[in-house]
Design a protein around this motif. Structure first.
Motif, PDB file in Angstrom:
ATOM      1  N   ARG A 182      47.642  26.659  29.507  1.00  0.00           N
ATOM      2  CA  ARG A 182      47.317  28.028  29.668  1.00  0.00           C
ATOM      3  C   ARG A 182      46.059  28.165  30.224  1.00  0.00           C
ATOM      4  NH1 ARG A 182      49.959  27.599  24.801  1.00  0.00           N
ATOM      5  NH2 ARG A 182      51.456  29.167  24.021  1.00  0.00           N
ATOM      6  N   THR A 183      45.153  27.443  30.246  1.00  0.00           N
ATOM      7  CA  THR A 183      43.912  27.559  30.899  1.00  0.00           C
ATOM      8  C   THR A 183      44.012  27.544  32.169  1.00  0.00           C
ATOM      9  OG1 THR A 183      42.857  26.744  28.882  1.00  0.00           O
ATOM     10  CG2 THR A 183      41.394  26.946  30.878  1.00  0.00           C
ATOM     11  N   VAL A 184      44.622  26.672  32.903  1.00  0.00           N
ATOM     12  CA  VAL A 184      44.642  26.254  34.287  1.00  0.00           C
ATOM     13  C   VAL A 184      45.429  27.462  34.880  1.00  0.00           C
ATOM     14  CG1 VAL A 184      43.990  23.926  34.187  1.00  0.00           C
ATOM     15  CG2 VAL A 184      46.354  24.722  34.454  1.00  0.00           C
ATOM     16  N   LEU A 185      46.556  28.002  34.477  1.00  0.00           N
ATOM     17  CA  LEU A 185      47.290  28.889  34.824  1.00  0.00           C
ATOM     18  C   LEU A 185      46.361  30.215  35.060  1.00  0.00           C
ATOM     19  CD1 LEU A 185      50.699  28.662  33.129  1.00  0.00           C
ATOM     20  CD2 LEU A 185      50.354  28.574  35.588  1.00  0.00           C
ATOM     21  N   ALA A 186      45.664  30.479  33.868  1.00  0.00           N
ATOM     22  CA  ALA A 186      44.782  31.709  33.892  1.00  0.00           C
ATOM     23  C   ALA A 186      43.582  31.524  34.877  1.00  0.00           C
ATOM     24  CB  ALA A 186      44.005  31.907  32.471  1.00  0.00           C
ATOM     25  N   GLN A 187      43.009  30.351  35.111  1.00  0.00           N
ATOM     26  CA  GLN A 187      41.876  30.469  36.001  1.00  0.00           C
ATOM     27  C   GLN A 187      42.575  30.456  37.693  1.00  0.00           C
ATOM     28  OE1 GLN A 187      40.372  26.139  34.473  1.00  0.00           O
ATOM     29  NE2 GLN A 187      39.075  26.793  36.017  1.00  0.00           N
ATOM     30  N   VAL A 188      43.700  29.879  37.859  1.00  0.00           N
ATOM     31  CA  VAL A 188      44.169  30.168  39.121  1.00  0.00           C
ATOM     32  C   VAL A 188      44.656  31.676  39.469  1.00  0.00           C
ATOM     33  CG1 VAL A 188      46.074  29.709  40.775  1.00  0.00           C
ATOM     34  CG2 VAL A 188      45.181  27.746  39.391  1.00  0.00           C
ATOM     35  N   VAL A 189      45.241  32.300  38.457  1.00  0.00           N
ATOM     36  CA  VAL A 189      45.590  33.580  38.666  1.00  0.00           C
ATOM     37  C   VAL A 189      44.283  34.627  38.772  1.00  0.00           C
ATOM     38  CG1 VAL A 189      46.924  35.564  37.660  1.00  0.00           C
ATOM     39  CG2 VAL A 189      47.864  33.219  37.918  1.00  0.00           C
ATOM     40  N   ALA A 190      43.476  34.355  37.642  1.00  0.00           N
ATOM     41  CA  ALA A 190      42.101  35.192  37.899  1.00  0.00           C
ATOM     42  C   ALA A 190      41.370  35.095  39.048  1.00  0.00           C
ATOM     43  CB  ALA A 190      41.482  34.776  36.587  1.00  0.00           C
ATOM     44  N   GLU A 191      41.355  34.022  39.599  1.00  0.00           N
ATOM     45  CA  GLU A 191      40.688  34.017  40.958  1.00  0.00           C
ATOM     46  C   GLU A 191      41.274  34.905  42.018  1.00  0.00           C
ATOM     47  OE1 GLU A 191      38.806  30.080  43.279  1.00  0.00           O
ATOM     48  OE2 GLU A 191      40.800  29.979  43.290  1.00  0.00           O
ATOM     49  N   GLU A 192      42.317  35.149  42.089  1.00  0.00           N
ATOM     50  CA  GLU A 192      42.968  36.178  43.168  1.00  0.00           C
ATOM     51  C   GLU A 192      42.742  37.252  42.933  1.00  0.00           C
ATOM     52  OE1 GLU A 192      44.481  35.016  45.880  1.00  0.00           O
ATOM     53  OE2 GLU A 192      44.193  32.923  45.254  1.00  0.00           O
ATOM     54  N   PHE A 193      42.377  37.626  41.668  1.00  0.00           N
ATOM     55  CA  PHE A 193      42.315  39.382  41.281  1.00  0.00           C
ATOM     56  C   PHE A 193      40.511  39.552  40.938  1.00  0.00           C
ATOM     57  CE2 PHE A 193      46.479  38.749  40.381  1.00  0.00           C
ATOM     58  CZ  PHE A 193      47.120  39.683  40.830  1.00  0.00           C
ATOM     59  N   GLY A 194      39.921  38.551  41.290  1.00  0.00           N
ATOM     60  CA  GLY A 194      38.534  38.706  40.824  1.00  0.00           C
ATOM     61  C   GLY A 194      38.353  38.807  39.612  1.00  0.00           C
ATOM     62  N   LEU A 195      39.048  38.538  38.489  1.00  0.00           N
ATOM     63  CA  LEU A 195      38.921  38.321  37.149  1.00  0.00           C
ATOM     64  C   LEU A 195      38.403  37.152  36.414  1.00  0.00           C
ATOM     65  CD1 LEU A 195      42.243  40.479  36.450  1.00  0.00           C
ATOM     66  CD2 LEU A 195      39.786  41.353  36.650  1.00  0.00           C
ATOM     67  N   ASN A 196      38.072  37.468  35.172  1.00  0.00           N
ATOM     68  CA  ASN A 196      37.768  36.060  34.448  1.00  0.00           C
ATOM     69  C   ASN A 196      38.927  35.575  34.013  1.00  0.00           C
ATOM     70  OD1 ASN A 196      34.991  36.109  34.758  1.00  0.00           O
ATOM     71  ND2 ASN A 196      34.815  37.871  33.170  1.00  0.00           N
ATOM     72  N   ALA A 197      39.037  34.316  33.630  1.00  0.00           N
ATOM     73  CA  ALA A 197      40.409  33.530  33.247  1.00  0.00           C
ATOM     74  C   ALA A 197      40.799  34.206  31.674  1.00  0.00           C
ATOM     75  CB  ALA A 197      39.764  32.012  32.901  1.00  0.00           C
ATOM     76  N   GLU A 198      39.908  34.646  30.698  1.00  0.00           N
ATOM     77  CA  GLU A 198      40.295  35.319  29.462  1.00  0.00           C
ATOM     78  C   GLU A 198      40.764  36.587  29.943  1.00  0.00           C
ATOM     79  OE1 GLU A 198      35.381  35.412  29.926  1.00  0.00           O
ATOM     80  OE2 GLU A 198      37.175  34.148  30.292  1.00  0.00           O
ATOM     81  N   ASP A 199      40.923  37.338  31.096  1.00  0.00           N
ATOM     82  CA  ASP A 199      41.483  38.670  31.307  1.00  0.00           C
ATOM     83  C   ASP A 199      42.907  38.318  31.405  1.00  0.00           C
ATOM     84  OD1 ASP A 199      38.917  39.993  30.974  1.00  0.00           O
ATOM     85  OD2 ASP A 199      38.410  39.521  33.240  1.00  0.00           O
ATOM     86  N   ILE A 200      43.239  37.368  31.809  1.00  0.00           N
ATOM     87  CA  ILE A 200      44.699  37.131  32.117  1.00  0.00           C
ATOM     88  C   ILE A 200      45.636  36.664  30.802  1.00  0.00           C
ATOM     89  CG2 ILE A 200      46.320  35.825  33.583  1.00  0.00           C
ATOM     90  CD1 ILE A 200      44.164  37.426  35.289  1.00  0.00           C
TER      91      ILE A 200
ATOM     92  N   PHE B 151      39.025  42.082  45.703  1.00  0.00           N
ATOM     93  CA  PHE B 151      38.769  42.056  44.211  1.00  0.00           C
ATOM     94  C   PHE B 151      37.748  41.006  43.775  1.00  0.00           C
ATOM     95  CE2 PHE B 151      43.184  43.014  45.310  1.00  0.00           C
ATOM     96  CZ  PHE B 151      43.618  44.273  44.767  1.00  0.00           C
ATOM     97  N   ALA B 152      36.685  41.716  43.018  1.00  0.00           N
ATOM     98  CA  ALA B 152      35.830  40.874  42.742  1.00  0.00           C
ATOM     99  C   ALA B 152      35.153  41.308  41.342  1.00  0.00           C
ATOM    100  CB  ALA B 152      34.725  40.798  43.842  1.00  0.00           C
TER     101      ALA B 152
END
Length: 565
Positions: free
Chosen positions: A291-309, A366-367
């Protein structure tokens, strides 16, 4: 120069914190299964086959799996019984194995008897390797010693024979680097013995013979140097240097595993018109942090934090996901997750561009939870506010895990890259020659896994693999009654495992490999982190005592027998 020896390893049973089990709920409109599994789709597919149901009528859910090291694939016999009973009763049925059943029937790492002959020149160059092994996986096949003899060191003359011996005992199953752990235990001890006979430092010998033109070989060469310095290899003394009953020594061994991915893996990324982002895949989390690595990878493209995903996994209604085995999940899911997220982010940028004076979508960035136009960063707005104003409904993008950029050696659902995974373990032990007690005091492990998406999770995986390797090397041993064939220690009392008091100080050195193979360059780590531990401990035992221990586990009985031989 010929080195010849016989090695024996024991049966190690699967002892996950959560035993095997499922809940089956057969309803008129379909079958729902809640499973402790390493592959939701293998559970679904086997249930569909046995009960003649379309796969679309079966849903498998695995929110969390409390440990799985290779045995938690498929529906298993108890799963079939639970489904059958649920169908008959018209009610959900839960079946969980108790601890004894887990020991006896759920899976094990088979034992081995290995006869090894290695020929080499005076400079250490290998000329011939001849290995014959026998192993018993009970009523199941697959008791070989892996592919390490063929894969690790180049040798012009090679012969390996591996035989299964069937017995009336519980079946073996895949177990964290199946076969490789047994094979490396003999191979890396034989290489150390060759170095000793040639009066070479074991590191110098490996510098000479570890020469296959692969990136894992290059990684190991660097790892040997870095880890040896951190460990303090230069303080290595001659064997049996201590005068008292407590003998201390240090040793090392190398790991090797294949880089595997599952190309059918498909990831979906959705963006809602409130700016929230979610990712979907049916793979399961067995404690590795998927779960964590998926959130990290997706969050990076949207300028979000992993916990936002929002991360939604472990459900066969989501896009196809890989099994948690072979060190493949991170390598399989992160690349399509990034690709789907990128596509969704660029689609979102096009929809939000009119809100910024019809800016070019390529200039939208996005940042920090905001969206704006490059060059006009001061006018950036919160992403959530902009998404609500745009009123686009929902964006959904799918991406599939394709072959690596240069292709694979083995095409199909399971693809094995031409690249590999490596690692080097250094161990320090204390041996009480009066009682036969071996204490592993310290391990330094250098490991490579491509690009580590989350270094803390990678480090945790390596530590877990080392602890499991220490447990295998020193403690774990299935005891069978020869007359009845019953396991006598099918519990967690007499089946001794490593505990907090026996866990050594562990230091992990992560070596980043950037091979430009996929959009994330991630590889696995689980198998490689477990492979070399027992061999490194065995080589440290020799340095401490001057005696080669060729039988596992290194319990007092086997240690005292070795010392008196």
């Amino acid at each position: 120069m010929i080195v010849e020896a016989e090695y024996r390893t024991q049966v190690q049973t699967h002892v996950p914190m959560e035993t095997h089990g499922i809940v089956a709920d057969w309803q008129d409109d379909g079958l729902t299964i809640y499973a402790s599994t390493q592959h939701t789709h293998s559970v679904r597919d086997e249930a569909a086959e046995y009960f003649d149901l379309p796969k679309s009528k079966i849903r498998v859910i695995s929110d969390f799996t409390g440990g799985g090291f290779g045995a938690k694939y498929g529906i298993n016999n108890f799963g079939l019984l639970a489904i059958h009973l649920s169908q008959k009763a018209g009610a959900p049925v839960r079946m969980m194995l108790d601890r004894r059943e887990e020991h006896v029937s759920a899976g094990n790492r088979p034992n081995s008897l290995q006869r090894v002959r290695i020929g080499a020149k005076q400079d250490g160059t290998l000329t011939a390797i001849d290995v014959i092994s026998w192993g018993s996986g009970g009523i199941a096949g697959g008791a070989g010693i892996g592919f390490c003899y063929n894969a690790l060191y180049p040798c012009p003359n090679m012969r390996t024979e591996q035989y299964d011996v069937f017995t009336n005992a519980g079946p073996c199953a895949a177990f964290r680097a199946p076969g490789q752990v047994q094979g490396i235990f003999s191979l890396e001890q034989a290489m150390d013995e060759l170095a000793d006979r040639l009066q070479l430092d074991p590191l110098i010998l490996r510098d000479r013979i570890d020469t296959k033109p692969t990136d894992d070989m290059l990684a190991r060469a660097h790892e040997r140097k870095v880890a040896a310095e951190r460990f303090g290899w230069s303080r290595r003394r001659p064997p049996n240097a201590d005068a008292g009953p407590i003998k201390r020594g240090i040793g090392m061994a190398q790991a090797q595993w294949v880089y595997v991915v599952s190309p059918p893996t498909t990831v979906e990324v959705r963006v809602a018109d409130d700016g929230s982002v979610s990712v979907y895949n049916s793979t399961q989390d067995v404690g590795t942090g998927t779960r964590t690595v998926l959130a990290q990878v997706v969050a990076e493209e949207f300028g979000l934090n992993a916990e936002d995903i929002g991360v939604f996994i472990g459900d066969t209604r989501f896009p196809w996901g890989p099994p948690s085995g072979g060190s493949r999940v991170t390598a399989s899911v992160t690349a399509p997750a990034r690709n789907a997220a990128y596509a969704a982010a660029r689609d979102l940028a096009a929809r939000l561009a009119p809100l910024f004076d019809d800016a070019d979508p390529d200039d939208i960035f996005f940042a920090d939870g905001k969206v704006g136009v490059r060059g006009k960063e001061g006018a950036a707005r919160p992403l959530k506010d902009a998404a609500k104003e745009a009123k686009f409904g929902e964006i959904s993008k799918l991406a599939k895990r394709h072959d690596d950029y240069e292709g694979f050696a083995v095409p199909g659902e399971l693809s094995i890259s031409r690249h590999g995974l490596g690692g080097v373990h250094f161990a320090e032990v204390a041996v009480d020659v009066e009682t036969g007690v071996v204490k592993v005091e310290r391990i330094v492990a250098a490991s490579d896994c491509g690009r580590p998406i989350n270094p803390k999770l990678v480090e945790s995986q390596v530590i877990g693999g080392i602890i499991q390797g220490v447990s295998y090397a020193i403690y774990e041993d299935r005891i069978m009654d020869a007359a009845s064939g019953h396991q006598l220690n099918a519990n967690v009392d007499q089946y001794k495992m490593v505990g907090s008091r026996e866990t050594p100080a562990i230091e992990v050195l992560l070596m980043e490999q950037i091979g430009a193979q996929s959009s994330t360059d991630a590889r696995g780590i689980a198998e490689a982190s477990n492979v070399a531990t027992s061999a490194a401990i065995a080589n440290a035992f020799y340095n401490a005592t001057g005696k080669r221990i060729r039988t596992l586990p290194m319990n007092p009985a086997n240690v005292l027998a070795t010392l008196s031989a």
